[in-house]
Design a protein around this motif. Structure first.
Motif, mmCIF file in Angstrom:
data_model
loop_
_atom_site.group_PDB
_atom_site.id
_atom_site.type_symbol
_atom_site.label_atom_id
_atom_site.label_comp_id
_atom_site.label_asym_id
_atom_site.label_seq_id
_atom_site.Cartn_x
_atom_site.Cartn_y
_atom_site.Cartn_z
ATOM 1 N N HIS A 174 -5.635 -102.039 29.807
ATOM 2 C CA HIS A 174 -6.403 -101.618 28.622
ATOM 3 C C HIS A 174 -5.491 -101.319 27.431
ATOM 4 N N PHE A 175 -4.240 -101.722 27.492
ATOM 5 C CA PHE A 175 -3.277 -101.439 26.428
ATOM 6 C C PHE A 175 -3.753 -101.875 25.035
ATOM 7 N N PRO A 176 -4.295 -103.094 24.858
ATOM 8 C CA PRO A 176 -4.723 -103.496 23.495
ATOM 9 C C PRO A 176 -5.762 -102.565 22.883
ATOM 10 N N LYS A 177 -6.770 -102.164 23.670
ATOM 11 C CA LYS A 177 -7.794 -101.261 23.136
ATOM 12 C C LYS A 177 -7.217 -99.883 22.847
ATOM 13 N N LEU A 178 -6.322 -99.432 23.712
ATOM 14 C CA LEU A 178 -5.687 -98.126 23.494
ATOM 15 C C LEU A 178 -4.862 -98.127 22.213
ATOM 16 N N VAL A 179 -4.232 -99.256 21.902
ATOM 17 C CA VAL A 179 -3.460 -99.363 20.659
ATOM 18 C C VAL A 179 -4.382 -99.259 19.449
ATOM 19 N N LEU A 180 -5.554 -99.880 19.517
ATOM 20 C CA LEU A 180 -6.519 -99.779 18.417
ATOM 21 C C LEU A 180 -6.950 -98.330 18.196
ATOM 22 N N TYR A 181 -7.268 -97.624 19.291
ATOM 23 C CA TYR A 181 -7.659 -96.220 19.177
ATOM 24 C C TYR A 181 -6.506 -95.375 18.651
ATOM 25 N N PHE A 182 -5.294 -95.674 19.105
ATOM 26 C CA PHE A 182 -4.116 -94.930 18.651
ATOM 27 C C PHE A 182 -3.908 -95.110 17.147
ATOM 28 N N CYS A 183 -4.068 -96.345 16.657
ATOM 29 C CA CYS A 183 -3.883 -96.608 15.226
ATOM 30 C C CYS A 183 -4.921 -95.863 14.392
ATOM 31 N N LEU A 184 -6.171 -95.819 14.865
ATOM 32 C CA LEU A 184 -7.213 -95.069 14.150
ATOM 33 C C LEU A 184 -6.873 -93.580 14.107
ATOM 34 N N PHE A 185 -6.460 -93.044 15.246
ATOM 35 C CA PHE A 185 -6.083 -91.637 15.316
ATOM 36 C C PHE A 185 -4.882 -91.357 14.424
ATOM 37 N N ASP A 186 -3.904 -92.259 14.431
ATOM 38 C CA ASP A 186 -2.695 -92.087 13.629
ATOM 39 C C ASP A 186 -3.019 -92.076 12.142
ATOM 40 N N CYS A 187 -3.871 -93.002 11.706
ATOM 41 C CA CYS A 187 -4.258 -93.057 10.288
ATOM 42 C C CYS A 187 -4.993 -91.783 9.866
ATOM 43 N N ALA A 188 -5.911 -91.308 10.720
ATOM 44 C CA ALA A 188 -6.648 -90.072 10.402
ATOM 45 C C ALA A 188 -5.714 -88.874 10.339
ATOM 46 N N LEU A 189 -4.746 -88.829 11.254
ATOM 47 C CA LEU A 189 -3.786 -87.717 11.266
ATOM 48 C C LEU A 189 -2.871 -87.764 10.044
ATOM 49 N N ILE A 190 -2.513 -88.961 9.594
ATOM 50 C CA ILE A 190 -1.712 -89.103 8.375
ATOM 51 C C ILE A 190 -2.459 -88.510 7.184
ATOM 52 N N ILE A 191 -3.751 -88.820 7.081
ATOM 53 C CA ILE A 191 -4.567 -88.288 5.980
ATOM 54 C C ILE A 191 -4.655 -86.765 6.065
ATOM 55 N N ALA A 192 -4.902 -86.241 7.284
ATOM 56 C CA ALA A 192 -5.025 -84.786 7.468
ATOM 57 C C ALA A 192 -3.719 -84.073 7.139
ATOM 58 N N THR A 193 -2.598 -84.653 7.577
ATOM 59 C CA THR A 193 -1.285 -84.044 7.305
ATOM 60 C C THR A 193 -0.968 -84.060 5.811
ATOM 61 N N THR A 194 -1.269 -85.165 5.151
ATOM 62 C CA THR A 194 -1.027 -85.276 3.706
ATOM 63 C C THR A 194 -1.836 -84.238 2.937
ATOM 64 N N ARG A 195 -3.120 -84.122 3.269
ATOM 65 C CA ARG A 195 -3.973 -83.143 2.587
ATOM 66 C C ARG A 195 -3.474 -81.724 2.816
ATOM 67 N N THR A 196 -2.981 -81.454 4.029
ATOM 68 C CA THR A 196 -2.515 -80.108 4.363
ATOM 69 C C THR A 196 -1.293 -79.719 3.556
ATOM 70 N N PHE A 197 -0.243 -80.583 3.537
ATOM 71 C CA PHE A 197 0.968 -80.146 2.839
ATOM 72 C C PHE A 197 0.848 -80.251 1.312
ATOM 73 N N LEU A 198 -0.130 -81.031 0.810
ATOM 74 C CA LEU A 198 -0.376 -81.020 -0.635
ATOM 75 C C LEU A 198 -1.137 -79.762 -1.053
#
Length: 257
Positions: free
Chosen positions: A61-85
């Protein structure tokens, strides 16, 4: 056990979508952000190590897990950016982002900016030249191999070496393998797009930080540039490393052939 794993597989997309929405639209505390950053790194490490365990369910299931990981990573990037700004002082910043940013910009912030930018560009180049290309080759090779296997199964049925029911079972197994390797090529391109978006986000974060510092907090433009380049550099490294580990997981996939 099969029902339990099937339930997890069905609920995982819904859980991931909910998590992404919460991260994007909710103000996350600093401690929670730091825990999620460590979790993000742990997930990428697990994805990398999974590729050495070729016969496990996680590997399949590695390909699907990578898709979920990328979605989570993008959301976390947005959350982290908003937090430190949103945090006005350096003392209240996310500790991991602050420590790594100070280490990268220890000489000066201009050096730190270009070092971070070169790191992200190198990662993107690696993925473009190796991950994407090797997965396209792997998918083509696998699909050609699947065609030969299907032909071989038909030949065995025609020559009465196996029954039609056995042939159907073998064909279904071949189709699942073909779908798996086709997904690998798609998830590799999705990962490449995530890294490209993150490169652009790094520039936007620096510009947004300087704008917030000068316009809202009345900072001198040079002080704002220094502070937010430092924070953005730490931010970039903390997310570039997990993406790089995941891309190494793609690199090892070619060894399975």
């Amino acid at each position: 056990m099969n029902k339990f794993s099937s339930a997890i597989k069905d609920l995982l997309p819904l859980f991931m979508l909910t998590t992404v929405i919460v991260l994007i639209f909710t103000q996350i505390p600093v401690k929670a952000i730091q825990i999620l950053i460590i979790l993000n790194f742990g997930i990428s490490l697990c994805l990398f190590l999974t590729k050495f365990l070729n016969k496990t369910r996680l590997s399949f299931h590695f390909p699907k897990l990578v898709l979920y990981f990328c979605l989570f990573d993008c959301a976390l990037i947005i959350a982290t950016t908003r937090t430190f700004l949103a945090i006005p002082t350096l003392e209240g910043q996310i500790p991991l982002v602050l420590i790594i940013g100070q280490w990268i910009c220890r000489e000066n912030f201009i050096c730190g900016f270009f070092t971070s930018l070169m790191l992200c560009a190198s990662l993107l180049l690696y993925c473009k030249m190796h991950v994407n290309r090797t997965q396209e080759i792997a998918a083509r090779f696998c699909l050609d191999k699947m065609s030969l296997e299907m032909f071989d199964i038909d030949h065995q049925i025609a020559s009465k070496k196996i029954t039609e029911e056995e042939g159907k079972g073998l064909k279904e197994k071949v189709r699942k393998q073909a779908d798996h390797y086709s997904l690998i090529d798609g998830s590799a391109k999705f990962l490449l797009g995530t890294i490209a978006a993150f490169t652009a986000a790094y520039i936007c974060v620096v510009a947004g930080g300087v704008a917030v510092g000068t316009l809202e907090r009345n900072m001198y433009w040079k002080d704002a540039l220094k502070q937010y380049i430092m924070l953005s550099s730490g931010h970039l490294v903390l997310f570039a490393a997990p993406l790089f580990l995941t891309s190494l997981g793609f690199k090892t996939e070619i060894k399975r052939f």
